[in-house]
Design a protein around this motif. Structure first.
Motif, PDB file in Angstrom:
ATOM      1  N   LEU A   9      16.448-128.491  28.485  1.00 33.49           N
ATOM      2  CA  LEU A   9      16.387-129.812  27.864  1.00 33.49           C
ATOM      3  C   LEU A   9      16.996-129.780  26.478  1.00 33.49           C
ATOM      4  CD1 LEU A   9      12.836-130.975  28.960  1.00 33.49           C
ATOM      5  CD2 LEU A   9      15.041-131.805  29.791  1.00 33.49           C
ATOM      6  N   MET A  10      16.686-128.721  25.740  1.00 35.28           N
ATOM      7  CA  MET A  10      17.200-128.622  24.386  1.00 35.28           C
ATOM      8  C   MET A  10      18.708-128.401  24.387  1.00 35.28           C
ATOM      9  SD  MET A  10      16.242-125.835  21.492  1.00 35.28           S
ATOM     10  CE  MET A  10      16.800-124.522  22.555  1.00 35.28           C
ATOM     11  N   ILE A  11      19.169-127.452  25.201  1.00 35.84           N
ATOM     12  CA  ILE A  11      20.576-127.111  25.210  1.00 35.84           C
ATOM     13  C   ILE A  11      21.423-128.239  25.779  1.00 35.84           C
ATOM     14  CG2 ILE A  11      22.291-125.513  26.135  1.00 35.84           C
ATOM     15  CD1 ILE A  11      20.628-124.300  23.953  1.00 35.84           C
ATOM     16  N   THR A  12      20.962-128.843  26.852  1.00 38.02           N
ATOM     17  CA  THR A  12      21.763-129.905  27.445  1.00 38.02           C
ATOM     18  C   THR A  12      21.636-131.203  26.687  1.00 38.02           C
ATOM     19  OG1 THR A  12      20.044-130.498  29.018  1.00 38.02           O
ATOM     20  CG2 THR A  12      21.716-128.928  29.750  1.00 38.02           C
ATOM     21  N   LEU A  13      20.670-131.277  25.773  1.00 36.86           N
ATOM     22  CA  LEU A  13      20.505-132.442  24.921  1.00 36.86           C
ATOM     23  C   LEU A  13      20.488-133.724  25.750  1.00 36.86           C
ATOM     24  CD1 LEU A  13      22.920-131.374  22.093  1.00 36.86           C
ATOM     25  CD2 LEU A  13      20.448-131.230  22.060  1.00 36.86           C
ATOM     26  N   ALA A  14      19.381-133.883  26.433  1.00 36.61           N
ATOM     27  CA  ALA A  14      19.147-135.060  27.275  1.00 36.61           C
ATOM     28  C   ALA A  14      19.964-134.982  28.558  1.00 36.61           C
ATOM     29  CB  ALA A  14      19.429-136.355  26.529  1.00 36.61           C
ATOM     30  N   GLY A  15      19.920-133.861  29.213  1.00 35.69           N
ATOM     31  CA  GLY A  15      20.665-133.671  30.439  1.00 35.69           C
ATOM     32  C   GLY A  15      19.892-134.071  31.678  1.00 35.69           C
ATOM     33  N   VAL A  64      22.258-117.621  31.265  1.00 29.87           N
ATOM     34  CA  VAL A  64      22.202-117.707  32.732  1.00 29.87           C
ATOM     35  C   VAL A  64      22.729-116.414  33.355  1.00 29.87           C
ATOM     36  CG1 VAL A  64      23.139-118.903  34.753  1.00 29.87           C
ATOM     37  CG2 VAL A  64      22.311-120.215  32.792  1.00 29.87           C
ATOM     38  N   GLY A  65      23.809-115.883  32.806  1.00 32.79           N
ATOM     39  CA  GLY A  65      24.379-114.634  33.311  1.00 32.79           C
ATOM     40  C   GLY A  65      23.407-113.476  33.217  1.00 32.79           C
ATOM     41  N   THR A  66      22.635-113.436  32.152  1.00 31.81           N
ATOM     42  CA  THR A  66      21.632-112.386  31.979  1.00 31.81           C
ATOM     43  C   THR A  66      20.552-112.495  33.048  1.00 31.81           C
ATOM     44  OG1 THR A  66      22.037-112.254  29.607  1.00 31.81           O
ATOM     45  CG2 THR A  66      19.917-111.437  30.382  1.00 31.81           C
ATOM     46  N   SER A 108      31.167-133.538  30.314  1.00 27.28           N
ATOM     47  CA  SER A 108      31.787-132.366  30.943  1.00 27.28           C
ATOM     48  C   SER A 108      30.981-131.096  30.655  1.00 27.28           C
ATOM     49  CB  SER A 108      33.229-132.194  30.461  1.00 27.28           C
ATOM     50  OG  SER A 108      33.272-132.006  29.054  1.00 27.28           O
ATOM     51  N   ALA A 109      30.456-130.957  29.446  1.00 29.82           N
ATOM     52  CA  ALA A 109      29.655-129.779  29.109  1.00 29.82           C
ATOM     53  C   ALA A 109      28.327-129.803  29.861  1.00 29.82           C
ATOM     54  CB  ALA A 109      29.409-129.714  27.599  1.00 29.82           C
ATOM     55  N   ARG A 110      27.705-130.972  29.949  1.00 30.24           N
ATOM     56  CA  ARG A 110      26.439-131.078  30.680  1.00 30.24           C
ATOM     57  C   ARG A 110      26.650-130.762  32.157  1.00 30.24           C
ATOM     58  NH1 ARG A 110      25.815-135.780  27.577  1.00 30.24           N
ATOM     59  NH2 ARG A 110      26.119-137.043  29.441  1.00 30.24           N
ATOM     60  N   GLN A 111      27.740-131.240  32.731  1.00 28.12           N
ATOM     61  CA  GLN A 111      28.028-130.954  34.139  1.00 28.12           C
ATOM     62  C   GLN A 111      28.237-129.463  34.363  1.00 28.12           C
ATOM     63  OE1 GLN A 111      31.358-133.534  34.840  1.00 28.12           O
ATOM     64  NE2 GLN A 111      30.079-135.344  35.068  1.00 28.12           N
ATOM     65  N   HIS A 112      28.955-128.820  33.446  1.00 23.54           N
ATOM     66  CA  HIS A 112      29.164-127.373  33.545  1.00 23.54           C
ATOM     67  C   HIS A 112      27.824-126.648  33.517  1.00 23.54           C
ATOM     68  CE1 HIS A 112      30.664-123.332  32.722  1.00 23.54           C
ATOM     69  NE2 HIS A 112      29.767-123.285  31.764  1.00 23.54           N
ATOM     70  N   MET A 113      26.954-127.043  32.614  1.00 19.51           N
ATOM     71  CA  MET A 113      25.666-126.371  32.471  1.00 19.51           C
ATOM     72  C   MET A 113      24.786-126.606  33.703  1.00 19.51           C
ATOM     73  SD  MET A 113      25.140-127.153  28.476  1.00 19.51           S
ATOM     74  CE  MET A 113      24.295-125.766  27.767  1.00 19.51           C
ATOM     75  N   MET A 114      24.797-127.801  34.226  1.00 24.54           N
ATOM     76  CA  MET A 114      23.994-128.082  35.415  1.00 24.54           C
ATOM     77  C   MET A 114      24.481-127.241  36.595  1.00 24.54           C
ATOM     78  SD  MET A 114      21.703-130.141  34.346  1.00 24.54           S
ATOM     79  CE  MET A 114      20.956-130.918  35.763  1.00 24.54           C
ATOM     80  N   ALA A 115      25.782-127.100  36.735  1.00 23.36           N
ATOM     81  CA  ALA A 115      26.330-126.278  37.816  1.00 23.36           C
ATOM     82  C   ALA A 115      26.012-124.798  37.595  1.00 23.36           C
ATOM     83  CB  ALA A 115      27.841-126.489  37.913  1.00 23.36           C
ATOM     84  N   MET A 117      23.448-123.511  36.066  1.00 25.64           N
ATOM     85  CA  MET A 117      22.013-123.223  36.240  1.00 25.64           C
ATOM     86  C   MET A 117      21.689-122.725  37.635  1.00 25.64           C
ATOM     87  SD  MET A 117      19.728-125.943  34.070  1.00 25.64           S
ATOM     88  CE  MET A 117      19.983-127.265  35.197  1.00 25.64           C
ATOM     89  N   GLN A 118      22.462-123.124  38.626  1.00 24.42           N
ATOM     90  CA  GLN A 118      22.196-122.706  39.998  1.00 24.42           C
ATOM     91  C   GLN A 118      22.260-121.192  40.153  1.00 24.42           C
ATOM     92  OE1 GLN A 118      24.907-124.933  42.451  1.00 24.42           O
ATOM     93  NE2 GLN A 118      23.978-126.878  41.910  1.00 24.42           N
ATOM     94  N   LYS A 119      23.062-120.530  39.334  1.00 26.29           N
ATOM     95  CA  LYS A 119      23.216-119.076  39.415  1.00 26.29           C
ATOM     96  C   LYS A 119      21.933-118.330  39.086  1.00 26.29           C
ATOM     97  CE  LYS A 119      28.071-119.063  38.059  1.00 26.29           C
ATOM     98  NZ  LYS A 119      29.014-118.605  37.026  1.00 26.29           N
ATOM     99  N   MET A 120      21.072-118.951  38.303  1.00 28.14           N
ATOM    100  CA  MET A 120      19.886-118.219  37.866  1.00 28.14           C
ATOM    101  C   MET A 120      18.669-118.440  38.759  1.00 28.14           C
ATOM    102  SD  MET A 120      18.830-120.111  34.406  1.00 28.14           S
ATOM    103  CE  MET A 120      17.593-121.349  34.499  1.00 28.14           C
ATOM    104  N   GLY A 121      18.804-119.253  39.795  1.00 32.63           N
ATOM    105  CA  GLY A 121      17.682-119.541  40.682  1.00 32.63           C
ATOM    106  C   GLY A 121      16.960-118.306  41.201  1.00 32.63           C
ATOM    107  N   PRO A 122      17.675-117.334  41.777  1.00 34.53           N
ATOM    108  CA  PRO A 122      16.979-116.147  42.285  1.00 34.53           C
ATOM    109  C   PRO A 122      16.259-115.359  41.186  1.00 34.53           C
ATOM    110  CG  PRO A 122      19.177-116.305  43.239  1.00 34.53           C
ATOM    111  CD  PRO A 122      19.087-117.348  42.156  1.00 34.53           C
ATOM    112  N   GLY A 123      16.869-115.251  40.026  1.00 34.12           N
ATOM    113  CA  GLY A 123      16.238-114.525  38.921  1.00 34.12           C
ATOM    114  C   GLY A 123      14.986-115.215  38.423  1.00 34.12           C
TER     115      GLY A 123
END
Length: 142
Positions: A9-15, A64-66, A108-115, A117-123
Motif C-alpha cells: 500500500l505504501m509503495i504503490t501509493l494507493a494501488g 520481491v526478488g528476495t 505504468s509503475a503501479r501496473q509493473h508492481m502489481m504484476a 507481486m505475483q512472483k512472491m506468492g510462493p515465498g
C-alpha cells in the motif's frame, strides 16, 4: 503478513482496486482536459518525480526478488530482507511522506508492481508466518 500488505500500500501509493478505478477515471478526465488545455502544469497531476518512481520500483523489484529467491529458506529471507530494508530506510520514509501528501505513482509503475507481486506468492505462502520474517517486516514504516 499485514506488514507486507502495508508495504504494498505504501509503495504503490494507493494501488488498490478502488484507487486504480479512480485513477482510470481521473486519467480519462485528465486526457480530456489535456485536449482542451494542453498547457496543464505537470505538478497538478500529483505524481511522484520520475527519479523517485525509478528508485521505488527498483526497491520493490529487489524486495520481491528476495522473497522469490529465498522462498525455501525463511531464515535467509529474513536476513536478506532485513539488510534490504535497513539499506533503504530513507527511501521508505520518503515513500511514507509522499503517500501522506497524497502523491501517487504513475499507472505504468503501479501496473509493473502489481504484476511483479505475483512472483512472491510462493515465498509469502512458505515464510509468511515465520517469526524472523515477521520481525523484519515490522520494521517497515507505517
Amino acid at each position: 503478513m499485514k506488514r507486507v500488505c502495508l508495504l504494498f500500500l505504501m509503495i504503490t501509493l494507493a494501488g488498490s482496486a478502488s484507487a486504480r478505478a479512480a485513477d482510470k477515471s481521473a486519467d480519462d478526465k485528465a486526457a480530456q482536459e489535456k485536449k482542451a488545455a494542453p498547457a496543464k502544469d505537470a505538478k497538478d497531476d500529483n505524481f511522484v518525480s520520475p527519479a523517485d518512481v525509478d528508485r521505488w520500483v527498483a526497491f520493490f523489484d529487489k524486495f520481491v526478488g528476495t522473497i522469490d529467491a529465498d522462498q525455501d529458506d525463511c531464515d535467509k529471507m529474513a536476513k536478506d530482507l532485513d539488510a534490504h530494508l535497513d539499506a533503504n530506510q530513507a527511501l521508505l520514509m520518503k515513500a511514507k511522506a509522499a503517500s501522506a501528501a497524497g502523491k501517487k505513482l504513475p499507472p505504468s509503475a503501479r501496473q509493473h508492481m502489481m504484476a511483479t507481486m505475483q512472483k512472491m506468492g510462493p515465498g509469502v505462502q512458505k515464510c509468511g508466518s515465520n517469526e524472523k520474517v515477521g520481525a523484519v517486516l515490522r520494521k517497515i514504516p507505517r
